[in-house]
Motif scaffolding. Structure first.
Motif, PDB file in Angstrom:
ATOM      1  N   UNK B 232      38.551  27.900  13.255  1.00  0.00           N
ATOM      2  CA  UNK B 232      38.514  28.863  14.305  1.00  0.00           C
ATOM      3  C   UNK B 232      37.084  29.582  14.371  1.00  0.00           C
ATOM      4  N   UNK B 233      36.513  29.669  15.518  1.00  0.00           N
ATOM      5  CA  UNK B 233      35.197  30.229  15.826  1.00  0.00           C
ATOM      6  C   UNK B 233      35.425  31.774  16.206  1.00  0.00           C
ATOM      7  N   UNK B 234      34.280  32.624  15.693  1.00  0.00           N
ATOM      8  CA  UNK B 234      34.573  34.079  16.281  1.00  0.00           C
ATOM      9  C   UNK B 234      34.300  34.263  17.632  1.00  0.00           C
ATOM     10  N   UNK B 235      34.781  35.202  18.385  1.00  0.00           N
ATOM     11  CA  UNK B 235      34.388  35.625  19.822  1.00  0.00           C
ATOM     12  C   UNK B 235      32.999  35.969  19.960  1.00  0.00           C
ATOM     13  N   UNK B 236      32.493  36.693  18.876  1.00  0.00           N
ATOM     14  CA  UNK B 236      31.380  37.271  19.247  1.00  0.00           C
ATOM     15  C   UNK B 236      30.223  36.616  18.718  1.00  0.00           C
ATOM     16  N   UNK B 237      30.423  35.130  18.753  1.00  0.00           N
ATOM     17  CA  UNK B 237      29.302  34.409  17.973  1.00  0.00           C
ATOM     18  C   UNK B 237      28.114  34.202  18.953  1.00  0.00           C
ATOM     19  N   UNK B 238      26.851  34.368  18.063  1.00  0.00           N
ATOM     20  CA  UNK B 238      25.770  34.323  18.646  1.00  0.00           C
ATOM     21  C   UNK B 238      25.538  32.795  19.109  1.00  0.00           C
ATOM     22  N   UNK B 239      24.373  32.803  19.805  1.00  0.00           N
ATOM     23  CA  UNK B 239      23.847  31.640  20.188  1.00  0.00           C
ATOM     24  C   UNK B 239      23.409  30.842  18.601  1.00  0.00           C
ATOM     25  N   UNK B 251      35.138  31.741  11.811  1.00  0.00           N
ATOM     26  CA  UNK B 251      36.140  32.728  11.299  1.00  0.00           C
ATOM     27  C   UNK B 251      35.788  33.065   9.683  1.00  0.00           C
ATOM     28  N   UNK B 252      35.976  31.865   8.775  1.00  0.00           N
ATOM     29  CA  UNK B 252      35.822  31.896   7.505  1.00  0.00           C
ATOM     30  C   UNK B 252      34.595  32.473   6.913  1.00  0.00           C
ATOM     31  N   UNK B 253      33.330  32.185   7.807  1.00  0.00           N
ATOM     32  CA  UNK B 253      32.049  32.898   7.528  1.00  0.00           C
ATOM     33  C   UNK B 253      32.214  34.496   7.748  1.00  0.00           C
ATOM     34  N   UNK B 254      32.877  34.880   8.969  1.00  0.00           N
ATOM     35  CA  UNK B 254      32.994  36.195   9.024  1.00  0.00           C
ATOM     36  C   UNK B 254      33.924  36.988   7.852  1.00  0.00           C
TER      37      UNK B 254
END
Lengths: 194, 368
Positions: B232-239, B251-254
């Motif tokens: 899963x990816x975060x919604x607030x991901x940067x470029x 998600x796992x990075x967050x």
């Protein structure tokens, strides 16, 4: 209901002896022998749910495969080693029995008799026997050894072991006449010659 | 009555040969001691734990083993007097590298002496003596807490009636030392670490956070990470970017960053170094685990978890074997769980079943 085999085993052992039960399941036999003969009992069991049941009964149990767990026990540390309805699930029978005699003085073995007459009938009709004591279908049975009372007696003799006592049972009573034909189950106590 | 307190004593002779003076041990107690003080249970905390094992009052912050301690729980405070202290060398109120050195009036930093698991247990023993407990009913703990349990068994077999080591090892394998070393290198290569002298300036936050992130990977399992994060990816991901401190993409990075940041706020980097060394040097394997007692009625419950990749169950099983080979009454159970090393903090329902029954049988044994 206490199985006849439990009562017989209890009647044949002394009070306060030490017993190691290989494949002790939910610990029913150990618990019975503890309450009737005040044994100092321990078990080995592979199934997690059964290990939990043992611990909830207050028993000491080693969550392990019989074939991997025996080297955790010191030599000559038990009066009896028990294999009640577990020997038929063991791969290296000879090695395990040798280990049993390293750990204990006497080995008590209980197993279903594959030569009981209803099993013979099934085979004659061309089916794998399914009885109260061999309740599994061929494809889901945990048993990998199918043997008879006569087989076991021959085995003990061939290994130079002494049969101290043996008892045979139908579903409801002890069998004395032609046990290999009429008994569903057998229990043997074997030991090394002095 | 539940309370927290600090136990102070003059000095402790450490295994390294040095002596540490003016020692403080932070501890909490739950429940009441009985008349002869025979109902004491010592809980030893894991690496990042502290004395706060359970809530002291209803509105208190959560403890690290809340589900296990309290009325009718595994460690039933209606029956038992439960004690938990912060380890020597830690940073949860007990003497450690971030404490003030009475000789200099400044933080010890790297002047703090080398600490071992044995030293941690000696400090606990002094606390238990201070509380007037002659013999503990049980000592229990997981991971680093489990190592302290093993040390209690080894060095004080006559002062305990039973012990419960969980998810632990008699010694670290090279793999475990390696994980710890990466954590230590992360801290020491942070410029703010400054040879341990950072108490007046910036703490080595980046290094400590990184160390914690590595730790957390080892606490989980492949399966639990898949369940919790998948890809899963975060919604607030940067470029797409490689800035340190950029918003996490997966998600796992967050999760790891969050855990790292939270850890920095409550843990001292030097304590991290000292405690990981204590873990790495601990070795009660083989002959080192000879238990000198005539008391064969000691009882042990050894628990492992199947998916634990930091302390694989074979290591914990070996402890049960070592105990059995010496003729002790040791039960071993490997619980199926997918939570990895974290299981011992999370699978409290299964642990409760086992520990409750076990403690009941220990009490029965005591009456005999």
């Amino acid at each position: 209901m206490i199985p006849l085999e439990y009562e017989k085993i209890a009647s044949m052992i002394k009070e306060n002896v030490s017993v190691l039960d290989l494949g002790c399941g939910r610990g029913d036999l150990l618990e019975y022998l503890t309450s009737t003969k005040h044994i100092n009992g321990q078990g080995i069991e592979i199934k997690e749910e059964a290990v939990f049941a043992c611990i909830e009964k207050g028993l000491t149990v080693f969550h392990s495969d019989i074939e991997k767990g025996l080297d955790a026990y010191p030599s000559n540390s038990f009066d009896y080693v028990l294999m009640y309805n577990s020997i038929q699930e063991i791969k290296n029978v000879d090695t395990i029995i040798k280990e049993c005699f390293r750990i204990g003085k006497t080995l008590i073995v209980g197993f279903p008799n594959f030569a009981q007459i209803s099993s013979r009938k099934s085979l004659l009709m061309g089916y794998t026997p399914i009885t109260k004591h061999l309740p599994f279908t061929w494809f889901n049975s945990p048993n990998i050894r199918f043997f008879t009372i006569r087989d076991f007696e021959n085995y003990a003799r061939s290994r130079g072991l002494v049969i101290e006592w043996s008892f045979f049972f139908s579903a409801k009573k002890e069998i004395k006449f032609l046990p290999n034909l009429f008994a569903y189950t057998a229990i043997f106590a074997i030991s090394k010659p002095q | 009555m539940n309370k927290k307190d600090i136990f102070r004593f003059d000095c402790l002779h450490l295994k390294s040969g040095k002596t540490l003076e003016n020692i403080e041990i932070a501890y909490e107690v739950y429940g009441e001691p009985n008349a002869d003080k025979s109902n004491g249970i010592l809980l030893a905390h894991a690496f990042s734990g502290n004395a706060h094992a359970a809530k002291l009052t209803e509105n208190d912050t959560a403890g690290w083993w809340d589900n296990m301690i309290g009325p009718d729980k595994a460690f039933d405070t209606k029956k038992y007097f439960v004690i938990c202290s912060n380890v020597l060398g830690g940073c949860g109120g007990s003497s450690g590298p971030s404490s003030i050195n009475p000789k200099t009036g400044k933080e010890y930093a790297l002047d703090f002496p080398f600490i071992t698991i044995e030293d941690m247990v000696e400090a606990q023993k002094k606390l238990i003596d201070h509380l007037g407990i002659k013999k503990l009913l049980c000592v229990a703990g997981g991971s680093m807490g489990g190592m302290q349990v093993l040390e209690w068994i080894r060095s004080h077999p006559n002062d305990i009636a039973s012990a419960i080591p969980i998810s632990t090892a008699a010694k670290h394998s090279p793999q475990q030392i390696a994980f710890n070393e990466v954590g230590r290198q992360a801290i020491m290569s942070d410029i703010d670490w400054n040879n341990g002298n950072y108490y007046q300036g910036n703490e080595p936050k980046t290094g400590l956070s990184l160390a914690r992130m590595i730790g957390h990977i080892t606490y989980m399992s492949d399966k639990s990470m898949e369940t919790k994060f998948s890809r899963k990816l975060k919604d607030n991901k940067d470029v797409f970017t490689f800035n340190v401190g950029a918003n996490p993409e997966f998600e796992v990075e967050g999760y790891l960053q969050y855990k790292g940041d939270a850890f920095v706020k409550r843990f001292d980097a030097n304590s991290y170094l000292y405690m990981t060394k204590a873990l790495d040097y601990f070795d009660v394997s083989g002959k080192n685990f000879t238990i000198k007692t005539k008391n064969k009625s000691l009882k042990f419950l050894v628990i492992a978890f199947k998916s634990d990749r930091l302390y694989p169950s074979y290591q914990t099983e070996k402890i049960a074997r070592l105990l059995k080979l010496q003729g002790f009454d040791a039960t071993y159970c490997e619980i199926k769980s997918t939570y990895g090393h974290d299981s011992f903090l999370l699978e409290t329902e299964d642990e409760t079943k086992l520990i409750k029954s076990f403690l009941r049988s220990v009490e029965k044994g005591g009456e005999r």
